[in-house]
Design an enzyme around this catalytic site. Structure first.
Site, PDB file in Angstrom:
ATOM      1  CG  ASP A   2      13.684  -0.785 -13.821  1.00 54.77           C
ATOM      2  OD1 ASP A   2      14.560  -0.861 -15.371  1.00 54.77           O
ATOM      3  OD2 ASP A   2      13.585  -1.040 -12.951  1.00 54.77           O
ATOM      4  CD  GLU A  18      15.839  -2.900 -18.302  1.00 54.18           C
ATOM      5  OE1 GLU A  18      16.248  -3.327 -18.053  1.00 54.18           O
ATOM      6  OE2 GLU A  18      14.830  -2.380 -17.693  1.00 54.18           O
TER       7      GLU A  18
END
Length: 631
Positions: free
Chosen positions: A314, A367
């Site tokens: 993330d 990401e």
């Protein structure tokens, strides 16, 4: 109950590796470990707290009183406190009471290496040694071929707390999900599931992205071995498991990692590098050896102990740049005078090298939303070493295009075609994630313009275009049946919508697209290579039509795709074909079972009419707001 008995699970070699930041299995040594010592049952505790004056284990076994079980500091300046406490067994609640040399502060901290935590809002760690007998040997033995980059990757992103709830609006357990969710994924033909963070987190509205228990599956849904059961059942049904992993920041909760021993232990002490203004959270100190060892050990833990097949990392962009979300004067350049976080870049490369060398057939997925180069290229040639990267530009441009009324789309065809100018610079995954259906952004269905029929036709076309575009795919839960409202983490998805034909039509379409993708080598064998894609025509903006070819290793498997982004049926539409023969329609988003008008292509014969630079061509029908796949 006796006092703390001197004992250690750490050798001199372990300590040297830890200090050098090269110990990648710290979970075997730090934390709490139920065991027998000299015939006595008890628990070994070890915690890193280098600026502590004293560290006591407090818990339900000593009435949370400090001093009764004071750990011993090691003599080697590692900053590790440890010891064996007889009588403390499985299920005991505990924390560390840390008295710091720094300003004489006393804090109560949860164990950073705890394998199990109390159900929030309670914050104690739980002594736990979860033994589980895995039954996924077949998957693990063959994962290297099933999970490779030239295989299908159709991912269903799930928030476990809101996928489906009981009639009383309570969470489903890991055990329940091992039946219901696994069955659903198999019926829908998804190849993988991605779980939003399941590591323990205190605050529900963070969706799991503000972690406090890095080594513990959240107790909201059951015990650690129950989560292993869920992963096991997924593997037994040939479904890969990707876990969201958050090494970019952590919250300042009093029991968490922040200011752990009275000093900035895990976070960077410089607030310009150690604090996230957006998320009001702390940033790991990627330049500190012991912190790097903690994070890489954590990644290994989920791949090793929980058989995860991949980690979706993330907020990578926030790690890469020193000026991420900061104004001028709020950040300091690196030694070369630019904005790259060299310590974080070095950490990411080390992470990827370690996990890929230690676990066969796994993938890491970034990401990452910027133009940072070579994110999914090997470290050996200067890349960051990820297996894949989310294609955020494609997602944004595509949704912006689809939001427009069809009459205006002819002026914006470049929004779609632009992605092919950079589609092969990285190994891209195409994401329609949870981030696109919250905070007033509307559901995918309600981003679409037009009346009800057009909304659903647009959504079918969007998915058809997505599944035939180069790259792998990710869809957030609910989108696969046309959830009409935004995602609400506090309740179940709107499963009642499946009583309506348009919604079951979307569900059937996604099920069949997954089947098409999995059974069509042309869609996955060269999904990251320029050899796997060829335009037939990207310039017919007046009709808002795109036509292209997808290729695998065998030319017999080539697929021809035609997309019509207007509600006007294109009959007798001629496209150039590179070889003679007949074509059959293998997919049509306008089929009646999906809620379409039922147009079909039959008896397609290629003629010797030159078109689009080819010597042969064919006339086809492209349905309104539809896409067809021909073979």
């Amino acid at each position: 109950m006796g006092n703390v008995i001197p004992y250690s699970l750490l050798s001199d070699f372990d300590i040297n590796l830890f200090k050098a930041g090269k110990h990648y299995r710290l979970y075997n040594h730090l934390g709490s470990h139920p065991m027998k010592h000299k015939g006595k049952k008890g628990t070994y505790f070890a915690v890193w707290a280098p600026t502590a004056k004293s560290v006591s284990v407090i818990g339900d076994f000593n009435y949370w009183v400090e001093g009764e079980h004071q750990l011993n500091v090691r003599w080697d300046e590692s900053g590790i406190w440890e010891g064996f406490i007889p009588g403390v067994e499985q299920g005991a609640l505990y924390k560390y009471k840390i008295h710091s040399n720094n300003n004489d502060i006393k804090t109560e901290k949860a164990d950073p290496f705890a394998r199990y935590c109390q159900h929030p809002p309670n914050t104690a760690s739980v002594v736990w040694d979860n033994t589980y007998k895995w039954k996924d040997k077949n998957w693990m033995d063959t994962r290297e071929t099933k999970n490779s980059l030239d295989k299908p990757y159709s991912v269903y992103e799930v928030h476990l707390g809101s996928w489906k709830r009981t009639k009383e609006n309570e969470f489903m357990s890991y055990v329940d999900l091992a039946e219901d969710l696994v069955k659903y994924l198999k019926e829908m033909n998804f190849t993988h599931v991605e779980f939003m963070p399941i590591m323990e987190y205190p605050y529900d509205p963070s969706w799991g992205y503000q972690l406090t228990g890095y080594f513990a599956p959240t107790s909201r849904f059951g015990k650690p071995e129950d989560f292993k059961l869920l992963v096991d059942k997924l593997h037994q049904n040939d479904i890969g498991v990707i876990l969201d992993w958050v090494p970019s920041h952590f919250p300042e909760d009093a029991h968490g990692l922040g200011f752990f021993d009275g000093s900035s232990l895990y976070e960077n002490p410089d607030r310009r590098r150690g604090y996230h203004p957006d998320w009001k959270s702390l940033i790991f100190n990627y330049g500190r050896n012991e912190v790097r060892a903690f994070l890489i050990s954590n990644a290994n833990f989920w791949l090793d102990q929980y058989h995860a097949d991949g980690l979706r990392v993330d907020a990578v962009a926030s790690m890469l740049y020193l000026d991420y979300s900061r104004e001028e004067g709020e950040w300091e350049p690196n030694i070369y005078g630019n904005n790259e976080n060299l310590e974080a870049i070095s950490f990411i490369r080390e992470l990827n090298q370690e996990v890929y060398s230690s676990f066969k057939g796994i993938q890491t997925i970034a990401e990452e939303s910027t133009s940072f180069s070579m994110v999914s290229k090997p470290v050996s040639i200067g890349g960051l070493g990820f297996g894949m990267k989310w294609m955020m530009g494609w997602m944004h441009d595509t949704l912006e295009y689809f939001k427009k009324e069809p009459i205006y789309r002819m002026h914006h065809q470049n929004d779609l075609t632009f992605s092919m100018t950079y589609a092969f610079t990285e190994n891209f995954m195409l994401p329609f994630s949870h981030d696109e259906v919250v905070y007033g952004k509307q559901s995918l269905l309600y981003k679409m313009p037009g009346d009800e029929w057009q909304r659903f036709a647009n959504l079918r076309l969007l998915f058809g275009y997505m599944f035939t575009h180069p790259g792998t795919n990710l869809i957030f839960m609910g989108a696969e049946f046309g959830q009409s409202s935004e995602w609400n983490f506090q309740q179940s998805l709107d499963w009642y919508l499946l009583q309506y034909e348009f919604h079951t039509g979307i569900q059937e379409l996604v099920k069949d697209l997954n089947k098409l993708y999995r059974s069509s080598p042309a869609l996955y064998e060269k999904q990251f290579s320029t050899e796997g894609f060829q335009w037939i025509d990207y310039g017919d903006y007046e009709n808002s039509v795109l036509t292209y070819i997808r290729r695998g290793h065998d030319p017999k498997n080539d697929l021809i795709i035609a997309c019509n982004f207007t509600p006007v049926t294109r009959e007798g539409y001629r496209i150039g074909i590179p070889k003679k023969g007949t074509l059959k329609e293998v997919f049509n988003s306008d089929a009646k079972k999906y809620g379409g008008s039922g147009s079909k292509n039959t008896g397609l014969k290629v003629t010797k009419t030159p078109w689009h630079g080819h010597k042969t061509s064919v006339e086809i029908t492209i349905p309104p707001l539809g896409m067809v796949v021909l073979q």
